[in-house]
Design an enzyme around this catalytic site. Structure first.
Site, PDB file in Angstrom:
ATOM      1  CG  HIS A  52     -22.601 121.758 -56.419  1.00  0.00           C
ATOM      2  ND1 HIS A  52     -22.794 123.080 -56.045  1.00  0.00           N
ATOM      3  CD2 HIS A  52     -23.048 120.527 -55.986  1.00  0.00           C
ATOM      4  CE1 HIS A  52     -24.294 122.840 -55.863  1.00  0.00           C
ATOM      5  NE2 HIS A  52     -24.392 120.851 -55.534  1.00  0.00           N
ATOM      6  CB  SER A 200     -25.378 125.677 -48.434  1.00  0.00           C
ATOM      7  OG  SER A 200     -26.382 124.984 -48.483  1.00  0.00           O
TER       8      SER A 200
END
Ligand code: PAF
Length: 296
Positions: A52, A200
């Site tokens: 991210h 993830s």
């Protein structure tokens, strides 16, 4: 507009401002736009990891102001999925964002986003019912609907997604094109652990031993990609890698080669293919992909 010339104006070490309501976020954005600033947007469900943060970095390289949304969207979870247990880590997420040029975090409640429940839905059926959409019915309708709402709220110049969620990215690109939304959609390379495992939030569900084992997912993808690239022993390689994963304990939803643009099975005439996998390992459902540029 040449986004590459723009730099984010939020400084590192600044705590991003947190907005919980659409009204307050919009007021902030009006001021930014009045000052002529371009807006980059990174939609997330929080529990931020380096993958991210790379998206935030990319957004800040390409725009003046970066907004990160943190919203665990109930509409994209199936009834037996992990909506209730999905990690919610707003404080630590805002803390890690201080190392990046992120001006604001938008962290709405479910009621803020769906004040009247769900009525209007966005769907891209040609892409949303295959692969992950086949195994998670309704998932991509939930993703497209919430992303459309977030884009309408923020009205960014650019929106940045990870290539890891490859099917999601293609669906968002198609939605933006079909609905003529004035935003540039940018895909960013998958961030990997040193053993190749794609980063993830759901890796948190893996035991340490499973994290080590999960690296063979990426090696299976790269072996198949090599066969596709060299146009040699594709079927045999695919079969062998599937068996290898099953023997190692993965429960495969799919391992397939598709056209990278429309995700159709007829990739042979295309200039880019993609090898995609979705598999369960222990408590986690993992997805990953590798793009293959075909030499014609
Ligand atoms: O990729 C995700 O984290 C989510 O699907 C998204 C794009 C934030 C929509 O909820």
């Amino acid at each position: 507009m040449d986004h590459s010339l723009r730099r984010s104006t939020a400084l590192k070490n600044d705590q991003p401002e947190i907005f919980y309501t659409i009204d307050n976020l919009r007021k902030f954005l009006v001021t930014a736009r009045d000052q002529g600033k371009t807006i980059g947007f990174v939609p997330t469900m929080g529990n931020l990891h380096q993958g991210h943060l790379d998206l935030v970095q990319r957004a800040s390289d390409l725009s003046d102001i970066v907004i990160v949304s943190i919203f665990v969207n109930p509409m994209q979870f199936g009834v037996h999925e992990d909506f209730d247990t999905y990690p919610r880590t707003l404080n630590s997420d805002c803390h890690v964002l201080t190392d990046y040029e992120c001006a604001a975090v938008f962290a709405p409640t479910v009621r803020e986003i769906y004040p009247k429940g769900l009525n209007t839905e966005i769907d891209v059926p040609s892409l949303s019912t295959i692969l992950c959409g086949h195994h998670r019915p309704g998932h991509f309708k939930g993703v497209a609907t919430v992303v459309c709402k977030l884009l309408n709220i923020i009205q960014p110049d650019i929106v940045v997604f990870g290539n890891k969620d490859y099917q999601q990215l293609q669906i968002i690109k198609a939605m933006v094109e079909d609905l003529l939304l004035p935003v540039q959609v940018i895909g960013t390379d998958t961030k990997r652990e040193p053993n190749g495992l794609a980063m993830s939030s759901r890796n948190a569900y893996l035991l340490e031993s499973e994290k080590q084992l999960a690296s063979i997912l990426y090696s299976a993808l790269t072996k198949i990609a090599k066969a596709v690239q060299g146009d040699t022993q594709i079927k045999t390689t695919l079969r062998r890698q599937k068996q290898l994963l099953i023997n190692a304990g993965f429960v495969l939803d799919y391992l397939e080669i598709r056209d990278a643009k429309d995700l159709s099975k007829t990739y042979v005439d295309s200039d880019t293919a993609v090898v995609l996998v979705a598999a369960k390992l222990g408590a986690a459902r993992l997805i990953d992909n590798v793009i293959v540029h075909l030499s014609k």
